[in-house]
Design an enzyme around this catalytic site. Structure first.
Site, PDB file in Angstrom:
ATOM      1  N   GLY A   1       1.051  -1.276  -0.172  1.00 56.18           N
ATOM      2  CA  GLY A   1       0.109   0.061   0.062  1.00 56.18           C
ATOM      3  C   GLY A   1       0.761   1.158   0.144  1.00 56.18           C
ATOM      4  N   GLY A   2       0.195   2.354  -0.109  1.00 58.73           N
ATOM      5  CA  GLY A   2       0.948   3.507   0.163  1.00 58.73           C
ATOM      6  C   GLY A   2       1.766   3.793   1.269  1.00 58.73           C
ATOM      7  CG  PHE A   3       0.949   5.560   4.364  1.00 55.30           C
ATOM      8  CD1 PHE A   3       2.051   6.651   4.697  1.00 55.30           C
ATOM      9  CD2 PHE A   3      -0.093   6.209   3.931  1.00 55.30           C
ATOM     10  CE1 PHE A   3       1.856   7.995   4.198  1.00 55.30           C
ATOM     11  CE2 PHE A   3      -0.353   7.350   3.761  1.00 55.30           C
ATOM     12  CZ  PHE A   3       0.392   8.302   4.130  1.00 55.30           C
TER      13      PHE A   3
ATOM     14  N   PRO B   1       3.745  -2.403   3.508  1.00 58.00           N
ATOM     15  CG  PRO B   1       4.865  -3.912   4.571  1.00 58.00           C
ATOM     16  CD  PRO B   1       4.727  -2.469   4.375  1.00 58.00           C
ATOM     17  CB  VAL B   2      -1.522  -5.232   2.946  1.00 56.10           C
ATOM     18  CG1 VAL B   2      -2.701  -5.680   3.410  1.00 56.10           C
ATOM     19  CG2 VAL B   2      -1.638  -3.513   2.826  1.00 56.10           C
TER      20      VAL B   2
ATOM     21  CE  LYS C   1      -2.227   1.412   5.322  1.00 58.34           C
ATOM     22  NZ  LYS C   1      -3.465   2.204   4.889  1.00 58.34           N
TER      23      LYS C   1
ATOM     24  CG  ASP D   1      -4.530   6.653  -3.874  1.00 61.10           C
ATOM     25  OD1 ASP D   1      -4.583   7.024  -5.077  1.00 61.10           O
ATOM     26  OD2 ASP D   1      -3.918   5.949  -3.270  1.00 61.10           O
TER      27      ASP D   1
END
Ligand SMILES: *[C@@H]1O[C@H](CO)[C@@H](O)[C@H](O)[C@H]1NC(C)=O
Ligand SMILES: *[C@@H]1O[C@H](CO)[C@@H](O)[C@H](O)[C@H]1NC(C)=O
Ligand SMILES: *[C@@H]1O[C@H](CO)[C@@H](O)[C@H](O)[C@H]1NC(C)=O
Ligand SMILES: *[C@@H]1O[C@H](CO)[C@@H](O)[C@H](O)[C@H]1NC(C)=O
Ligand SMILES: *[C@@H]1O[C@H](CO)[C@@H](O)[C@H](O)[C@H]1NC(C)=O
Ligand SMILES: *[C@@H]1O[C@H](CO)[C@@H](O)[C@H](O)[C@H]1NC(C)=O
Ligand SMILES: *[C@@H]1O[C@H](CO)[C@@H](O)[C@H](O)[C@H]1NC(C)=O
Ligand SMILES: *[C@@H]1O[C@H](CO)[C@@H](O)[C@H](O)[C@H]1NC(C)=O
Ligand SMILES: *[C@@H]1O[C@H](CO)[C@@H](O)[C@H](O)[C@H]1NC(C)=O
Length: 740
Positions: free
Chosen positions: A450-452, A454-455, A469, A566
């Site tokens: 993800g943007g912030f 790993p998931v 997340k 987003d």
């Protein structure tokens, strides 16, 4: 002249034994009882016996002094001969050697030899082998006994070093009274000590044991030992230090009866009588130049050996002084002599006190370490408690807010939600739980990036599947920001928003725990050649509805007004019923009700989905989400990506293509070829129209989500989770402006 005479005698081959012979020539021999005597008669070179062994030596023969007959130089101190059948011979090559009747000869000058040479004992006590000119005068000294001192320093002898030849002159003591072999003491000259003044050093077994202090002409610093008054009147010192050599020597007006002797029991300086005595430094007496001796580690200073005779009743190595029964003193002298180490009592006491001190230090050290550990533990616990408290606070805040949401805004939420957030709905997960659930964040459990951060997929012990997340440390999110995001997401409860189950905070690590979506994200279907056929129009339409509901909730029905910023296919997750869930609120912004537009310096989002005003000027509003929704809509209908859309050799994005088809009146050609249910064509067309309305260049021209979606009032409620007929836009009223 004596040499000349001897040579004349030799040349005539007539060997005459004359008294006080001082020279030996090539071809000549001295028997065991023969001698060479120095011209003045003070020194005699002869063989002598000591402790049954034969030695060749120069004796100081003045017997009327306290010195007595004394070997001032011994040729073979470390090679004693057990026979009296021995000659001193100078062979034809000029090598002077001791020739025993058995065993190998001992040459004195093996290399420094010449055919025309002689060995002469001089009045100085120096035995010199020199090369002679044909006329009998000395040409050069080949070898001299003064270069090989033993235990006696005569006037004119040097101690020190010759740097050219590498020769070291030093005295070394005899081993004992009767054994002239090399002993443990040495008298050396250190020319570099005391800023170059130089000093005499006595060493025992190589360890410095006594030092004289600075020695200068006629003076020795250690005045309590060598009285300056007597010294200056007795000896003239010579200290020489140059590039070739560095040495000490002394001279006297009359050399007779003057010698320095280093014996096994100490140093003695004679001039007629004993003038100086440096005894073997006893115990810890470090006065008068004695250095502090370093006893073996098993002994202490002051310990001494005592000769006893007797026997051990038991093995000696288990004998202790406390046990008298094991050693029986036998004064009859029949028993073997035994040396007993008498431990110095004072030393014992001080040893005990020093070992006692040692224990004190150990105890102090251990106590300090213990205290430090306790302190660290307390600090660590406090830190942990603070952290727990902080997490507890966050949890309380979260649950309070969730309560407020629960009670105050249940009605506002989209229907079919199945209830709000209860106190127990948001969990604070223990890190170990998450770690175990994700199998220590195993790579095979990684769902995506993800943007912030790993998931990861995980399974809680109770069987529930979760998506974790893991906010990367580099995301720059502090605990406060994390809490804000958490609060934000916790407040957003809608069936078309991904559901937050809880969070986990561990040191720097911050994690959000979501429900797991088994069908992954929308892009894995619509953009996948193999899977997009699985989504028929009915299904896609339901997904579009869900997304629209979710966005509407964000914009309109949640207490906070939220711009997602987003929205894209990969952020639309699909549950097991293919119901869409909007995820990733990492970039979401909360808007006040009275604010409709904001500006950011940092444009974040995904190209292809960003509205022109946001991408170019950083302006964002609900209408930028609407734009993204429009792109999404067209992508769902066409099964093509806006960003990577290509049409033959024409560079045109999906939106431009859709617009072109729309203007040509054949917008239906945009639809995904896998969509074959023709009864839905009007619905598909309607969606394309809405999509095109949403992606209009000017934000003001775009419809709001409320205009796009109007839920049927009768369908609200848990029993009817779906909405139908939501797209009510009347396209005939709105003009679609040209896209860029
Ligand atoms: C040395 O030898 C000579 C005879 O050559 C003898 O008269 C003299 O006593 C000897 N000296 C010693 C000290 O033995
Ligand atoms: C030479 O010296 C040794 C030891 O000092 C002594 O025993 C011996 O008698 C001396 N010999 C002569 C010939 O003086
Ligand atoms: C020592 O010299 C004598 C006489 O020259 C000779 O008889 C004797 O054999 C020699 N001894 C040794 C061991 O060379
Ligand atoms: C040694 O002495 C002899 C005569 O005494 C002489 O002929 C000879 O040259 C000398 N040798 C050397 C190397 O001096
Ligand atoms: C002996 O001969 C050398 C040269 O070989 C000479 O220098 C020296 O003066 C001579 N000595 C005497 C006493 O004649
Ligand atoms: C000489 O004395 C100096 C100063 O005490 C010392 O550093 C040095 O090691 C000594 N040299 C030798 C050869 O003992
Ligand atoms: C020391 O040398 C001086 C002069 O060189 C002399 O007068 C004095 O007698 C010498 N002393 C001794 C003990 O040799
Ligand atoms: C220490 O040695 C000096 C000189 O050798 C002596 O005068 C003194 O009595 C000794 N002291 C003890 C305690 O042995
Ligand atoms: C050991 O012997 C000494 C004297 O010989 C005595 O003073 C001491 O008490 C004895 N120790 C024991 C433990 O018998």
């Amino acid at each position: 002249m004596i040499s000349l005479l001897a040579m004349l005698l030799l040349s005539s081959s007539f060997l005459v034994s004359i008294p006080a012979k001082s020279t030996i020539l090539p071809g000549q021999s001295l028997g065991f009882s023969d001698n060479l005597t120095s011209p003045d008669g003070n020194f005699v070179l002869s063989f002598f016996q000591s402790s049954g062994m034969s030695y060749l030596g120069v004796n100081f023969s003045v017997s009327q002094t306290s010195i007595g007959p004394k070997a001032v130089w011994v040729a073979n101190r470390d090679s004693p001969l057990s026979t009296v059948g021995v000659n001193l011979t100078m062979d034809a090559d000029g090598v002077l050697k001791i020739v025993p009747d058995a065993g190998s000869p001992i040459p004195l000058n093996p290399t420094q030899a010449s055919r025309n040479s002689s060995a002469t004992l001089f009045n100085s006590g120096n035995l010199v082998i020199s090369e002679l000119d044909p006329n009998g005068t000395e040409k050069q000294i080949l070898w001299q006994s003064f270069d090989y001192p033993t235990d006696t320093l005569l006037a004119g002898m040097k101690i020190g070093a010759n740097f050219k030849t590498g020769k070291n002159w030093l005295l070394s003591s005899d081993l004992s009274k009767d054994v002239p072999a090399t002993g443990g003491l040495s008298l050396e000259w250190n020319g570099t000590a005391l800023n170059g003044a130089g000093e005499l050093v006595i060493k025992r077994l190589g360890q410095v044991y006594w030092t004289s202090g600075a020695v200068t002409e006629n003076q020795i610093a250690n005045s309590d030992l060598l009285s300056i008054d007597s010294l200056t009147s007795l000896y003239n010192f010579s200290v020489v230090s140059n590039a070739d050599e560095s040495y000490f020597s002394y001279s006297v007006a009359s050399i007779s009866q003057t010698l320095w002797v280093l014996s096994y029991d100490g140093f003695r300086g004679y001039r007629g009588n004993l003038m100086v005595y440096i005894g073997v430094c006893e115990g810890d007496n470090i006065s008068a130049g004695c250095m502090d001796p370093q006893p073996p580690s098993c002994r202490s200073q002051g310990d001494s050996f005592e000769l006893r005779s007797g026997m051990f009743n038991r093995s000696p190595w288990i004998w202790t002084s406390a046990d008298n029964n094991t050693f029986t003193q036998d004064n009859s002298g029949k028993q073997e002599a035994i040396y007993i180490l008498k431990v110095h009592i004072l030393k014992m006491a001080s040893n005990r006190s020093s070992s006692y001190k040692w224990w004190i230090w150990i105890i102090v050290g251990a106590a300090t370490v213990f205290l430090v550990i306790v302190l660290l533990n307390i600090m660590w616990r406090k830190r942990l408690r603070d952290k727990e408290r902080e997490e507890e606070n966050i949890f309380l805040e979260l649950t309070n807010m969730a309560d407020a949401e629960d009670h105050g805004h249940d009605q506002e939420k989209g229907g079919g939600d199945g209830g709000g957030v209860g106190k127990g709905d948001l969990r604070i997960f223990a890190f170990v739980t998450i770690k175990e659930a994700t199998n220590d964040f195993a790579a095979y459990n990684k769902l995506g990036q993800g943007g912030f951060g790993p998931v990861y997929k995980g399974r809680l012990p109770e069987g529930q599947e979760i998506a974790v997340k893991r906010l990367s440390r580099s995301s720059g999110q502090g605990l406060v920001e994390f809490r804000n995001e958490l609060v934000l997401i916790a407040k957003l409860q809608h069936m078309n928003l991904v559901r937050l189950l809880g969070c986990c905070v561990k040191d720097e690590e911050k994690m959000l725990v979501y429900e797991y979506m088994p069908n992954k994200s929308l892009d894995s279907f619509i953009f996948d050649e193999g899977r997009r056929g699985l989504l028929n129009w009915k299904c896609r339409y339901s997904i579009i509805e869900g997304i629209a509901q979710g966005i509407l909730y964000l914009h309109k029905y949640s207490r906070l007004r939220i711009i997602h910023r987003d929205l894209k296919a990969s952020n639309i997750l699909l549950d097991e019923d293919m119901q869409p869930k909007i995820s990733d609120f990492g970039m979401a912004r909360i808007f006040g009700r009275d604010v409709s537009e904001a500006n950011t310096m940092r444009v974040v989002g995904t190209y292809g989905y960003m509205s022109p005003e946001y991408a170019m000027e950083g302006n964002f509003s609900e209408k930028s989400d609407v734009y993204s929704f429009g792109v999404l809509l067209l992508e769902i209908v066409s099964g093509r990506r806006n960003s990577s859309f290509a049409l033959g050799d024409r560079t045109m994005n999906l939106l431009g293509y859709a617009w072109e088809l729309w203007t040509q009146g054949r917008s239906i050609d945009l639809k995904d070829p896998t969509l074959t249910d023709f009864e839905s064509i009007s619905e598909i067309q309607r969606c394309i129209h809405v999509g095109l309305l949403c992606v209009q260049e000017h934000a003001a021209d775009r419809p709001s989500m409320l205009e796009i979606v109007v839920p049927r009032q009768q369908d609200r409620g848990p029993s009817h989770p779906k909405y139908s007929g939501i797209l009510k836009c009347d396209l005939s009223h709105t003009e679609i402006s040209k896209q860029i």
